[in-house]
Design a protein around this motif. Structure first.
Motif, short mmCIF file in Angstrom:
data_model
loop_
_atom_site.label_atom_id
_atom_site.label_comp_id
_atom_site.label_asym_id
_atom_site.label_seq_id
_atom_site.Cartn_x
_atom_site.Cartn_y
_atom_site.Cartn_z
N ASP A 10 0.86 -1.18 0.00
CA ASP A 10 0.00 0.00 0.00
C ASP A 10 0.89 1.23 0.00
O ASP A 10 1.65 1.45 0.95
N ALA A 11 0.82 2.01 -1.05
CA ALA A 11 1.68 3.19 -1.19
C ALA A 11 1.49 4.18 -0.05
O ALA A 11 2.40 4.94 0.27
N ARG A 12 0.33 4.15 0.59
CA ARG A 12 0.04 5.09 1.67
C ARG A 12 0.50 4.57 3.03
O ARG A 12 0.39 5.28 4.03
N LEU A 13 0.98 3.34 3.08
CA LEU A 13 1.44 2.67 4.30
C LEU A 13 0.30 2.60 5.32
O LEU A 13 -0.66 1.88 5.10
N GLN A 107 -3.19 -0.45 -2.46
CA GLN A 107 -3.15 0.76 -3.27
C GLN A 107 -1.80 0.92 -3.94
O GLN A 107 -0.77 0.98 -3.28
N VAL A 108 -1.83 0.94 -5.27
CA VAL A 108 -0.66 1.24 -6.09
C VAL A 108 -1.13 2.35 -7.03
O VAL A 108 -1.99 2.11 -7.88
N PRO A 109 -0.62 3.57 -6.86
CA PRO A 109 -1.19 4.72 -7.59
C PRO A 109 -0.99 4.66 -9.11
O PRO A 109 -0.04 4.08 -9.61
N LYS A 110 -1.92 5.31 -9.78
CA LYS A 110 -1.87 5.42 -11.24
C LYS A 110 -0.71 6.32 -11.63
O LYS A 110 -0.51 7.38 -11.05
N MET A 111 0.06 5.85 -12.62
CA MET A 111 1.19 6.62 -13.16
C MET A 111 1.29 6.28 -14.64
O MET A 111 0.79 5.23 -15.07
N PRO A 112 1.95 7.11 -15.43
CA PRO A 112 2.04 6.84 -16.87
C PRO A 112 2.66 5.48 -17.21
O PRO A 112 2.29 4.87 -18.21
N ALA A 118 -5.70 -3.02 -12.31
CA ALA A 118 -6.23 -4.23 -11.67
C ALA A 118 -7.57 -3.97 -11.00
O ALA A 118 -8.44 -4.83 -10.98
N ASN A 119 -7.72 -2.80 -10.40
CA ASN A 119 -9.00 -2.36 -9.80
C ASN A 119 -8.91 -0.85 -9.62
O ASN A 119 -7.96 -0.22 -10.08
N ASN A 120 -9.88 -0.28 -8.92
CA ASN A 120 -9.90 1.19 -8.83
C ASN A 120 -8.77 1.78 -7.99
O ASN A 120 -8.54 2.98 -8.01
N THR A 121 -8.02 0.96 -7.26
CA THR A 121 -6.93 1.47 -6.44
C THR A 121 -5.56 0.92 -6.83
O THR A 121 -4.56 1.27 -6.21
#
Length: 164
Positions: A10-13, A107-112, A118-121
Protein backbone atom coordinates in the motif's frame (compact mmCIF):
# COMPACT_ATOMS: atom_id res chain seq x y z
CA UNK A 1 7.01 -17.68 16.19
CA UNK A 2 5.26 -15.67 13.51
CA UNK A 3 1.61 -14.68 13.50
CA UNK A 4 1.34 -12.55 10.37
CA UNK A 5 -2.35 -12.03 9.64
CA UNK A 6 -1.78 -10.00 6.46
CA UNK A 7 1.05 -8.84 4.25
CA UNK A 8 0.08 -5.87 2.11
CA UNK A 9 1.41 -3.47 -0.49
CA UNK A 10 0.00 0.00 0.00
CA UNK A 11 1.68 3.19 -1.19
CA UNK A 12 0.04 5.09 1.67
CA UNK A 13 1.44 2.67 4.30
CA UNK A 14 -0.70 3.28 7.42
CA UNK A 15 -3.92 5.17 6.69
CA UNK A 16 -7.66 4.77 7.28
CA UNK A 17 -8.15 1.45 5.50
CA UNK A 18 -5.30 -0.21 7.36
CA UNK A 19 -5.53 1.67 10.65
CA UNK A 20 -9.28 1.40 11.07
CA UNK A 21 -10.65 -1.43 8.94
CA UNK A 22 -7.96 -4.06 8.54
CA UNK A 23 -6.56 -3.90 12.08
CA UNK A 24 -10.06 -4.32 13.47
CA UNK A 25 -11.14 -7.15 11.15
CA UNK A 26 -7.87 -9.02 11.59
CA UNK A 27 -7.55 -8.15 15.30
CA UNK A 28 -4.02 -6.97 14.58
CA UNK A 29 -1.97 -5.71 17.51
CA UNK A 30 1.15 -4.88 15.54
CA UNK A 31 1.98 -3.25 12.21
CA UNK A 32 5.43 -3.65 10.69
CA UNK A 33 6.19 -1.07 8.02
CA UNK A 34 9.07 -2.06 5.74
CA UNK A 35 10.21 1.05 3.90
CA UNK A 36 13.75 2.41 3.61
CA UNK A 37 12.65 6.03 3.15
CA UNK A 38 10.30 6.09 6.15
CA UNK A 39 12.80 4.30 8.38
CA UNK A 40 15.47 6.89 7.54
CA UNK A 41 13.20 9.86 8.27
CA UNK A 42 12.28 10.55 11.90
CA UNK A 43 9.35 12.75 10.89
CA UNK A 44 7.82 10.11 8.57
CA UNK A 45 8.34 7.46 11.24
CA UNK A 46 6.57 9.63 13.81
CA UNK A 47 3.63 10.17 11.44
CA UNK A 48 3.29 6.42 10.95
CA UNK A 49 3.39 5.82 14.70
CA UNK A 50 0.64 8.40 15.19
CA UNK A 51 -1.53 6.93 12.41
CA UNK A 52 -2.00 3.61 14.17
CA UNK A 53 -5.06 2.99 16.31
CA UNK A 54 -4.72 2.88 20.08
CA UNK A 55 -3.39 -0.47 21.28
CA UNK A 56 -1.58 -1.26 18.02
CA UNK A 57 2.23 -1.26 18.10
CA UNK A 58 4.06 0.05 15.03
CA UNK A 59 7.59 -0.75 13.97
CA UNK A 60 9.12 1.08 11.01
CA UNK A 61 12.16 -0.68 9.58
CA UNK A 62 14.40 -0.51 6.57
CA UNK A 63 14.72 -3.67 4.49
CA UNK A 64 17.89 -4.90 6.18
CA UNK A 65 16.45 -4.52 9.68
CA UNK A 66 13.14 -6.07 8.61
CA UNK A 67 14.95 -9.14 7.30
CA UNK A 68 17.10 -9.37 10.45
CA UNK A 69 14.05 -9.16 12.74
CA UNK A 70 12.08 -11.63 10.60
CA UNK A 71 14.83 -14.22 10.92
CA UNK A 72 14.76 -13.89 14.73
CA UNK A 73 11.11 -14.70 15.36
CA UNK A 74 8.91 -13.75 12.40
CA UNK A 75 7.95 -10.52 14.23
CA UNK A 76 6.63 -12.32 17.27
CA UNK A 77 3.39 -13.87 18.40
CA UNK A 78 1.05 -10.88 18.13
CA UNK A 79 -1.36 -10.66 15.19
CA UNK A 80 0.80 -8.66 12.80
CA UNK A 81 0.24 -6.81 9.54
CA UNK A 82 3.32 -6.28 7.35
CA UNK A 83 3.09 -3.32 4.98
CA UNK A 84 5.37 -2.54 2.05
CA UNK A 85 5.06 0.75 0.17
CA UNK A 86 5.64 -0.90 -3.18
CA UNK A 87 5.79 -4.23 -4.99
CA UNK A 88 9.54 -3.96 -5.65
CA UNK A 89 10.32 -3.88 -1.93
CA UNK A 90 7.89 -6.70 -1.19
CA UNK A 91 9.45 -8.90 -3.88
CA UNK A 92 13.02 -8.05 -2.91
CA UNK A 93 12.35 -8.85 0.76
CA UNK A 94 10.64 -12.12 -0.17
CA UNK A 95 13.60 -13.12 -2.34
CA UNK A 96 15.97 -12.38 0.55
CA UNK A 97 14.11 -14.53 3.06
CA UNK A 98 11.07 -12.67 4.38
CA UNK A 99 8.88 -15.52 3.23
CA UNK A 100 5.30 -14.43 3.63
CA UNK A 101 2.67 -16.87 2.34
CA UNK A 102 0.21 -14.36 0.90
CA UNK A 103 0.18 -10.73 -0.14
CA UNK A 104 -2.72 -8.32 -0.48
CA UNK A 105 -2.14 -5.70 -3.15
CA UNK A 106 -3.96 -2.65 -1.85
CA UNK A 107 -3.15 0.76 -3.27
CA UNK A 108 -0.66 1.24 -6.09
CA UNK A 109 -1.19 4.72 -7.59
CA UNK A 110 -1.87 5.42 -11.24
CA UNK A 111 1.19 6.62 -13.16
CA UNK A 112 2.04 6.84 -16.87
CA UNK A 113 4.23 3.72 -16.67
CA UNK A 114 1.42 1.67 -15.06
CA UNK A 115 -0.97 0.71 -17.86
CA UNK A 116 -2.52 -2.29 -16.11
CA UNK A 117 -5.58 -1.34 -14.07
CA UNK A 118 -6.23 -4.23 -11.67
CA UNK A 119 -9.00 -2.36 -9.80
CA UNK A 120 -9.90 1.19 -8.83
CA UNK A 121 -6.93 1.47 -6.44
CA UNK A 122 -4.27 -0.60 -8.14
CA UNK A 123 -2.36 0.24 -11.31
CA UNK A 124 0.59 -1.92 -12.34
CA UNK A 125 3.60 -1.65 -14.61
CA UNK A 126 4.80 -4.58 -16.67
CA UNK A 127 7.67 -5.13 -14.19
CA UNK A 128 5.28 -5.06 -11.20
CA UNK A 129 2.93 -7.49 -12.91
CA UNK A 130 5.91 -9.79 -13.61
CA UNK A 131 7.03 -9.56 -9.96
CA UNK A 132 3.56 -10.56 -8.77
CA UNK A 133 3.47 -13.37 -11.30
CA UNK A 134 6.82 -14.56 -9.91
CA UNK A 135 5.55 -14.49 -6.33
CA UNK A 136 2.42 -16.34 -7.40
CA UNK A 137 4.58 -18.91 -9.18
CA UNK A 138 6.60 -19.36 -5.98
CA UNK A 139 3.41 -20.36 -4.16
CA UNK A 140 2.59 -17.00 -2.57
CA UNK A 141 -1.13 -16.27 -2.66
CA UNK A 142 -1.34 -12.90 -4.44
CA UNK A 143 -4.70 -11.13 -4.30
CA UNK A 144 -6.33 -7.73 -4.63
CA UNK A 145 -8.52 -6.66 -1.70
CA UNK A 146 -8.48 -2.91 -0.98
CA UNK A 147 -10.84 -3.02 2.01
CA UNK A 148 -12.58 -5.83 3.89
CA UNK A 149 -15.86 -4.72 2.29
CA UNK A 150 -14.53 -4.95 -1.28
CA UNK A 151 -14.63 -8.06 -3.39
CA UNK A 152 -11.43 -10.10 -3.14
CA UNK A 153 -9.89 -10.91 -6.53
CA UNK A 154 -7.23 -13.60 -6.83
CA UNK A 155 -4.16 -12.87 -8.94
CA UNK A 156 -4.91 -15.50 -11.59
CA UNK A 157 -8.31 -13.99 -12.36
CA UNK A 158 -6.92 -10.46 -12.47
CA UNK A 159 -3.97 -11.51 -14.62
CA UNK A 160 -6.20 -13.18 -17.22
CA UNK A 161 -8.34 -10.04 -17.41
CA UNK A 162 -5.32 -7.71 -17.61
CA UNK A 163 -3.60 -9.72 -20.34
CA UNK A 164 -6.76 -10.38 -22.40
Amino acid sequence: MSNVVMTRVDARLIHGQVAVRWTKVLQAKKIVVVDNKSAADDFLTELLLLAAPQGVTVQVMNEAKALEEWKKDGYGEQNTIIIFQNIDTAKRCYDQGLNYTSINIGQVPKMPDRPYHANNTCHLSEAELDALKGLNGDGVRVYFHPTPEDKLVEFEAAYKKLKA
